[in-house]
Write a protein that holds these residues in place. Sequence first.
Motif, PDB file in Angstrom:
ATOM      1  N   LYS A 127      38.383  35.688  29.638  1.00 20.86           N
ATOM      2  CA  LYS A 127      36.965  36.005  29.444  1.00 20.86           C
ATOM      3  C   LYS A 127      36.152  35.399  30.570  1.00 20.86           C
ATOM      4  CE  LYS A 127      37.376  35.890  24.425  1.00 20.86           C
ATOM      5  NZ  LYS A 127      36.931  35.210  23.200  1.00 20.86           N
ATOM      6  N   LEU A 128      35.292  36.202  31.125  1.00 14.78           N
ATOM      7  CA  LEU A 128      34.331  35.756  32.117  1.00 14.78           C
ATOM      8  C   LEU A 128      33.017  35.597  31.378  1.00 14.78           C
ATOM      9  CD1 LEU A 128      33.862  35.217  35.138  1.00 14.78           C
ATOM     10  CD2 LEU A 128      33.359  37.642  35.397  1.00 14.78           C
ATOM     11  N   LYS A 129      32.508  34.359  31.322  1.00 14.59           N
ATOM     12  CA  LYS A 129      31.296  34.059  30.558  1.00 14.59           C
ATOM     13  C   LYS A 129      30.100  33.998  31.505  1.00 14.59           C
ATOM     14  CE  LYS A 129      33.312  32.836  26.563  1.00 14.59           C
ATOM     15  NZ  LYS A 129      32.916  33.196  25.239  1.00 14.59           N
ATOM     16  N   PHE A 130      28.989  34.575  31.036  1.00 12.31           N
ATOM     17  CA  PHE A 130      27.756  34.605  31.812  1.00 12.31           C
ATOM     18  C   PHE A 130      26.666  33.829  31.094  1.00 12.31           C
ATOM     19  CE2 PHE A 130      29.846  38.780  32.249  1.00 12.31           C
ATOM     20  CZ  PHE A 130      30.183  38.722  33.584  1.00 12.31           C
ATOM     21  N   GLU A 131      25.668  33.392  31.838  1.00  7.85           N
ATOM     22  CA  GLU A 131      24.504  32.757  31.219  1.00  7.85           C
ATOM     23  C   GLU A 131      23.778  33.759  30.319  1.00  7.85           C
ATOM     24  OE1 GLU A 131      21.445  29.666  32.895  1.00  7.85           O
ATOM     25  OE2 GLU A 131      20.843  31.694  33.509  1.00  7.85           O
ATOM     26  N   GLU A 132      23.700  35.004  30.771  1.00 10.90           N
ATOM     27  CA  GLU A 132      23.093  36.079  29.990  1.00 10.90           C
ATOM     28  C   GLU A 132      24.044  37.267  30.001  1.00 10.90           C
ATOM     29  OE1 GLU A 132      19.486  36.828  32.224  1.00 10.90           O
ATOM     30  OE2 GLU A 132      18.324  35.786  30.703  1.00 10.90           O
ATOM     31  N   GLY A 133      24.045  38.025  28.926  1.00 10.78           N
ATOM     32  CA  GLY A 133      24.837  39.251  28.894  1.00 10.78           C
ATOM     33  C   GLY A 133      26.157  39.088  28.179  1.00 10.78           C
ATOM     34  N   GLN A 134      26.871  40.204  28.060  1.00  7.06           N
ATOM     35  CA  GLN A 134      28.151  40.236  27.363  1.00  7.06           C
ATOM     36  C   GLN A 134      29.267  39.714  28.243  1.00  7.06           C
ATOM     37  OE1 GLN A 134      28.842  44.203  25.939  1.00  7.06           O
ATOM     38  NE2 GLN A 134      27.240  44.086  24.410  1.00  7.06           N
ATOM     39  N   ASP A 135      30.245  39.069  27.609  1.00 13.78           N
ATOM     40  CA  ASP A 135      31.414  38.580  28.331  1.00 13.78           C
ATOM     41  C   ASP A 135      32.220  39.762  28.867  1.00 13.78           C
ATOM     42  OD1 ASP A 135      30.617  36.119  27.355  1.00 13.78           O
ATOM     43  OD2 ASP A 135      32.190  36.012  25.838  1.00 13.78           O
ATOM     44  N   SER A 136      32.877  39.534  29.988  1.00 14.22           N
ATOM     45  CA  SER A 136      33.849  40.485  30.508  1.00 14.22           C
ATOM     46  C   SER A 136      35.216  39.999  30.042  1.00 14.22           C
ATOM     47  CB  SER A 136      33.780  40.514  32.032  1.00 14.22           C
ATOM     48  OG  SER A 136      34.828  41.296  32.552  1.00 14.22           O
ATOM     49  N   VAL A 137      36.027  40.892  29.497  1.00 15.27           N
ATOM     50  CA  VAL A 137      37.320  40.501  28.929  1.00 15.27           C
ATOM     51  C   VAL A 137      38.434  41.319  29.569  1.00 15.27           C
ATOM     52  CG1 VAL A 137      38.674  40.329  26.801  1.00 15.27           C
ATOM     53  CG2 VAL A 137      36.212  39.926  26.734  1.00 15.27           C
ATOM     54  N   ASP A 138      39.549  40.636  29.839  1.00 18.69           N
ATOM     55  CA  ASP A 138      40.748  41.263  30.374  1.00 18.69           C
ATOM     56  C   ASP A 138      41.920  40.788  29.534  1.00 18.69           C
ATOM     57  OD1 ASP A 138      42.467  42.606  32.313  1.00 18.69           O
ATOM     58  OD2 ASP A 138      42.949  40.623  33.086  1.00 18.69           O
ATOM     59  N   GLU A 139      42.847  41.689  29.193  1.00 17.06           N
ATOM     60  CA  GLU A 139      44.029  41.311  28.428  1.00 17.06           C
ATOM     61  C   GLU A 139      45.274  41.748  29.164  1.00 17.06           C
ATOM     62  OE1 GLU A 139      43.508  42.926  24.472  1.00 17.06           O
ATOM     63  OE2 GLU A 139      42.284  41.209  23.882  1.00 17.06           O
ATOM     64  N   ASP A 140      46.210  40.822  29.304  1.00 15.56           N
ATOM     65  CA  ASP A 140      47.467  41.086  30.002  1.00 15.56           C
ATOM     66  C   ASP A 140      48.624  40.664  29.110  1.00 15.56           C
ATOM     67  OD1 ASP A 140      46.591  41.752  32.937  1.00 15.56           O
ATOM     68  OD2 ASP A 140      45.362  40.052  32.310  1.00 15.56           O
ATOM     69  N   TYR A 141      49.409  41.645  28.652  1.00 16.54           N
ATOM     70  CA  TYR A 141      50.571  41.352  27.809  1.00 16.54           C
ATOM     71  C   TYR A 141      51.704  40.809  28.656  1.00 16.54           C
ATOM     72  CZ  TYR A 141      48.520  43.473  23.696  1.00 16.54           C
ATOM     73  OH  TYR A 141      47.716  43.737  22.628  1.00 16.54           O
ATOM     74  N   VAL A 142      52.414  39.816  28.094  1.00 16.28           N
ATOM     75  CA  VAL A 142      53.595  39.240  28.743  1.00 16.28           C
ATOM     76  C   VAL A 142      54.692  39.099  27.704  1.00 16.28           C
ATOM     77  CG1 VAL A 142      52.329  38.005  30.555  1.00 16.28           C
ATOM     78  CG2 VAL A 142      52.784  36.864  28.378  1.00 16.28           C
ATOM     79  N   THR A 143      55.919  39.078  28.175  1.00 19.99           N
ATOM     80  CA  THR A 143      57.064  38.807  27.325  1.00 19.99           C
ATOM     81  C   THR A 143      57.471  37.369  27.558  1.00 19.99           C
ATOM     82  OG1 THR A 143      57.789  41.100  27.467  1.00 19.99           O
ATOM     83  CG2 THR A 143      59.437  39.476  26.769  1.00 19.99           C
ATOM     84  N   ILE A 144      57.626  36.615  26.478  1.00 21.44           N
ATOM     85  CA  ILE A 144      58.041  35.208  26.579  1.00 21.44           C
ATOM     86  C   ILE A 144      59.290  35.048  25.718  1.00 21.44           C
ATOM     87  CG2 ILE A 144      57.421  32.803  26.191  1.00 21.44           C
ATOM     88  CD1 ILE A 144      54.481  33.654  26.539  1.00 21.44           C
ATOM     89  N   GLN A 145      60.357  34.553  26.342  1.00 22.09           N
ATOM     90  CA  GLN A 145      61.626  34.353  25.614  1.00 22.09           C
ATOM     91  C   GLN A 145      62.013  32.904  25.602  1.00 22.09           C
ATOM     92  OE1 GLN A 145      63.925  37.033  28.013  1.00 22.09           O
ATOM     93  NE2 GLN A 145      63.479  38.742  26.675  1.00 22.09           N
TER      94      GLN A 145
END
Length: 128
Positions: free
Chosen positions: A110-128
Amino acid sequence: MLLRKYMSLNGVGSAMIDLTLPKDHYRKGEKLSGKFHINGGIVDQLLTKIECQLVMIYENGKKEEIIDTRIVAITHALETEEKDMYSFVYQIPDDLPDEHAGARYLFRTKLKFEEGQDSVDEDYVTIQ
């Protein structure tokens, strides 16, 4: 200019973040290095922090558990269409929960701003 600011406050044309990782398969305890790529939007915005969570998704996506959160404190005036990059280093915990069969993992950034909506990015990973 006022219309652009209003649009940005509502998430349209605001700055975006993208976490890039060198691969999508990791082992418990493995250290990874990635990069946060930030692209400025249609107006200048004040960034306050980058938040990156390791999240376990289970029960066919109906439930999630936040495993860990890392915060990069940042105060930066991101100008229109500016491009920035920050390094990201993370060690995957050795003691990830095993109790959920078929669990999937993702990094939610999440990219947080002083004003406005957060920008969100999701990256799936496999963890074994």
